[in-house]
Design an enzyme around this catalytic site. Structure first.
Site, short mmCIF file in Angstrom:
data_model
loop_
_atom_site.label_atom_id
_atom_site.label_comp_id
_atom_site.label_asym_id
_atom_site.label_seq_id
_atom_site.Cartn_x
_atom_site.Cartn_y
_atom_site.Cartn_z
N ASP A 1 74.77 -15.90 69.17
CA ASP A 1 74.22 -14.66 69.06
C ASP A 1 73.15 -14.63 68.05
O ASP A 1 72.92 -13.50 67.49
CB ASP A 1 75.22 -13.53 69.29
CG ASP A 1 74.55 -12.13 69.74
OD1 ASP A 1 73.49 -12.02 70.33
OD2 ASP A 1 75.14 -11.27 69.57
N LYS B 1 84.21 -2.26 58.24
CA LYS B 1 84.35 -2.02 59.83
C LYS B 1 85.68 -1.41 60.18
O LYS B 1 86.60 -2.08 59.48
CB LYS B 1 83.98 -3.48 60.47
CG LYS B 1 82.69 -3.96 60.18
CD LYS B 1 82.60 -5.25 61.03
CE LYS B 1 81.08 -5.61 61.13
NZ LYS B 1 80.82 -6.87 62.05
#
EC number: 2.7.10.1
Length: 884
Positions: free
Chosen positions: A646, A553
């Site tokens: 989430d 990332k």
């Protein structure tokens, strides 16, 4: 002359209907033509100005209409302005051919009411520029029309255009100029082709936005062997350089002991006298043969008769390799005749492929000369059999390093010692000696729970002793045994620490994540776009560790310090977890300009997409196995007092073994120490479709709210990635849940699995199962596969959200392709067309065998289409709409 087609750069004419007039006006020294009308005092007006036929680009479903115009202030007309307007209307009408001067107002649909930003007064002229979108165009062309309803307006120009994404090269893939999509296709997928001398496992793809911008390239191309990437192309390796594989790495210098290469070389050949082993990579230097071992010597000190130790030092030159092994060869000589020693001689540990630099040799006979040859070998020695790297040692009747007369062994002595325990120290007492004429003995009447030490010595007929053998230890068993019970030690449970509690966020990163040097990380291709930047597939080559595929990332350039801290906070969270069903953090790069988070690479990507791509290809047993892994990961997080917030299939990653791992900790927070274990947010977005009602209403998040989310994930998995609550809006979802609506069972969902979903969706969070209960139940189902055979009730009109005989706006399906699109089976439109199924009336006559015969093979797709037809047939009262 009123409008300009920017594609063909032609000025076009208009047809007027009503009292529009053409005029010429000077503006800033230039004469401008315009169409104007100013009937402000004549009551209601309905005056139309229409363009000629505008040909549409075959793929342009959205065009932009830019208008430059002037509107007069109604107040400037005084009493005559009672019916004056300050706006006019833009209309459009589609057609497959030019209808000439034929004009019917009913053919047009209104696009927008055009109001000026600036109104012109007496003596001045304020030109306005307004742009409107005409969307969902599908026919060969269209007209534009401007309707005056009582304004004083002059139109100076109309520009009609569409947007394109320009031809480009990204990641060595060339993509053609592409017309941007419309509102029904916000992202238009475009296939590309690798540039010359580049290849890709999957065809490269990219998406064109409605604004004419390229985003999210997928499927990176890589240069062929012998080529390296430069300036969006693949160029040959220069002489003296090479590249062995398909990659986007630069060409490398030819390694040591190789000949210089030519242009575009795939490898560099070895110099004469140097070699590569079969398992050596082509990037490795070529190796030579090792020199002979050094300092070869034989000793018999502390050895029994007929036994010696052979030792040596490693070769001075290893040939540039570390895989050195040794072979020992023994020759036995009587007089001038020598022959191999044969199988009688024993070697410890072995006489071939030795990695040690010594060997113990036994079963040697007196009065004989022995010649020992030790050969050094490495991984390329077998490639050159003409040269051997050997050392020799001659050994003649060695006993205790002395030459002894020839004799024959006739007797043995056995010495037995007793090791007794003393309060101060252990003492050894030798209490018996046995003289034997044979080479074995049985000793009895030994004491229990006692340690005995034995060693053997050989004697000649004259009584000359040899060396004692190495001492051997034996323990006698106890007469009776009992097993002591040990109380197990309870380990304290590791608790999650919120990195946001640190005054300096960088401290949390250093505490929970390992720093990686950027040179140890190499990017290969873009696999996605995250909140902070692109995500790459790459390779981690850390010292002392095996090379591993990783996900990288990145933080996009120009970031602020707060963005950097927010980005790295996820690493501070992940670094605290260690579980096979939680994504593993490999480390971070924080001490250099390009900040990165490096995690393990999950080959199959996000779970929701993987399921959609493999709809109907997996059994219920496999799906439940995947759910069990997710539940195990969530149990681990719950045990650490951690709430994810989430949990959704899009945030579960799947590896090549179909193991599921929880990821994406961007919304996650720690549980507080209050009795209910809740966390109250101060705002922020909440994923409504996956979130428990109490979390939506009160911003209270607990492990119980994660259990609700897990129930939604179960539904996603059993429905092969279907969107929860289909096309319902967030408001509709919240209203339905509060009215006790729950998602229905997916197609072919085992009843036991659906019942667990319903338990996860109980309104009272205290009654929902805990994750440890969920793991236990799923384990039971997997241990008893028959428990998955009972299927929950299924209503196709509800369970897969099938409209009966109409689209979302209530109008009947106009085509087979429209119906297939509504059930997400558009990929079979051509199958139906080629089979001659072109009307909905024909669709209603189809059976499962007919569907299979036109090429629908996947079980999940077959069932979805069949159940949709079943839903259509149930609506018998509306079947007449297909008779027209």
């Amino acid at each position: 002359m009123i409008w300009k087609d920017t594609e063909n750069d032609k000025v076009q004419h208009v047809w007027e209907y009503g009292e529009w007039e053409i005029a010429q006006q000077a503006l800033n020294g230039s004469l401008l033509y315009n169409y104007f009308i100013c009937n402000v005092g004549a009551g209601e007006q309905d005056n139309w100005l229409r363009t000629t036929f505008i040909q549409r680009h075959p793929t342009a479903t959205r065009v932009f209409v830019e208008m430059r115009f002037v509107v007069r202030d109604c107040n400037s007309f005084g009493a005559d302005s009672l019916t004056c307007k300050e706006t006019f209307n833009l209309h459009t009408s589609e057609a497959d051919a030019d209808i000439g001067t034929s004009f019917r107002k009913g053919q047009f649909r209104k696009v927008a009411t055009i109001a000026p930003d600036e109104i012109s007064g007496v003596g001045d002229m304020q030109i306005n520029t307004e742009t409107r979108v005409v969307d969902n165009l599908s026919r060969k062309g269209f007209y534009l029309a401007f309707q005056d309803i009582g304004a004083c307006v002059a139109i100076y120009s109309v520009r009609v255009y569409y947007k394109t994404c320009p031809a480009t090269v990204k990641s060595l893939a060339a993509f053609p100029e592409t017309v941007a999509g419309g509102e029904n296709q916000a992202l238009r997928e475009v296939a590309g082709a690798c540039v010359e001398n580049a290849v890709s496992e999957d065809q490269p793809r990219i998406y064109c936005t409605v604004d004419g911008e390229w985003v999210v390239p997928v499927g990176q191309c890589q240069c062929r062997p012998g080529y390296e990437p430069k300036n969006d192309s693949c160029q040959e390796c220069k002489p003296g350089f090479f590249k062995t594989s398909v990659s986007n790495e630069a060409c490398e210098h030819c390694p040591k002991n190789t000949e210089p290469s030519s242009s575009g070389a795939l490898s560099c050949p070895c110099l004469q006298g140097f070699y590569r082993a079969p398992n050596d990579p082509l990037t490795a230097a070529c190796s030579g043969l090792p020199s002979a071992p050094q300092n070869l010597a034989a000793t018999t000190a502390q050895m029994a008769v007929g036994k010696l130790q052979l030792s040596w030092s490693p070769p001075a030159d290893t040939g540039g390799r570390t895989d050195i092994t040794y072979n020992v060869v023994c020759d036995r000589c009587e007089g001038s005749v020598c022959q191999p020693c044969g199988e009688k001689v024993r070697y410890d540990p072995s006489n071939t492929d030795l990695k040690e630099i010594s060997v113990i040799i036994s079963e040697l006979e007196p009065h004989l000369n022995y010649t020992f040859t030790v050969e050094a070998r490495n991984g390329v020695s077998h490639l050159c059999i003409a040269k051997r790297s050997v050392a020799l040692s001659n050994t003649k009747n060695l006993v205790n390093n002395k030459l002894v007369p020839e004799y024959r062994i006739t007797d043995f002595t056995v010495k037995c010692s007793l090791q007794e325990k003393d309060e101060e120290k252990n003492k050894v007492t030798t209490y018996t000696v046995l003289v034997l004429e044979k080479n074995s003995v049985q000793i009895i009447d030994l004491s229990p729970s006692t340690v005995y030490l034995f060693k053997v010595q050989a004697l000649s007929p004259e009584g000359n002793p040899g060396s004692y053998s190495m001492e051997q230890e034996f323990s006698t068993p106890a007469e009776g045994k009992c097993r002591k019970k040990v109380k197990p030690q309870l380990k304290p449970l590791k608790t999650y620490v919120d990195p946001h509690t640190y005054e300096d966020p960088n401290t949390a990163v250093l505490k929970f994540a390992s720093e990686i040097h950027p040179t140890h990380v190499s990017k290969q291709k873009v696999i996605g776009v995250g909140e902070f930047g692109e995500v790459y597939r790459g390779i981690l080559k850390a010292p002392g560790r095996k090379e591993a595929a990783v996900a990288i990332k990145t933080l996009k350039p120009g970031y602020t310090e707060k963005q950097r801290q927010d980005f790295l906070s996820e690493a501070s969270i992940m670094g605290q977890f260690c579980h096979q069903n939680i994504i593993r953090l490999e480390g971070v790069v924080t001490k250099f300009k390009h900040v990165m988070i490096v995690t393990e690479y999950m080959e199959n990507g996000a779970l929701d997409k993987y399921l959609r791509d493999h709809d109907g290809e997996m059994s219920s047993f496999q799906l439940v196995g995947m759910l069990r892994g997710i539940a195990a990961g969530m149990k681990y997080l719950s045990d650490m007092s951690y709430v994810h917030r989430d949990l959704a299939a899009r945030n579960i990653l799947v590896n090549s073994k179909l193991e599921c791992k929880v990821s994406d900790f961007g919304l996650s927070r720690v549980l507080e120490d209050d009795p209910e274990g809740t966390y109250t947010t101060s705002g922020g977005k909440i994923p409504i479709r996956w979130t428990a009602p109490e979390a939506i209403a009160y911003r209270k998040f607990t492990s119980a709210s994660d259990v609700w989310s897990f129930g939604i994930v179960m539904w996603e998995v059993m429905a092969f990635g279907e969107r929860p609550y289909w096309d319902m809006s967030n408001h509709e979802v919240m209203k339905a849940i509060n009215e006790a609506f729950r998602l229905p069972a997916p197609m072919d969902c085992p009843s036991a699995v659906y019942q667990l979903m319903l338990q996860c969706w109980l309104q009272d969070r205290s009654k929902r199962p805990r994750f440890q209960d969920i793991v236990s139940l799923l384990d039971k189902l997997l241990k008893s596969p028959d428990s998955l055979k009972a299927i929950a009730d299924f209503d196709p009109r509800v369970s897969i959200r099938l409209p009966s005989t109409s689209g979302s706006d209530g109008s009947p399906f106009r085509s087979v392709s429209e119906w297939l699109e509504s059930i997400k089976m558009s990929q079979y439109s051509e199958n139906f067309s080629m089979a001659g199924i072109v009307s909905m009336e024909q669709v209603l006559q189809m059976k499962s065998e007919d569907i299979r015969n036109i090429g629908v093979r996947l079980p999940g797709h077959l069932k979805r289409i069949a159940y949709s037809i079943l839903g259509l047939k149930d609506q018998t009262s509306t079947l007449s709409v297909f008779a027209v």
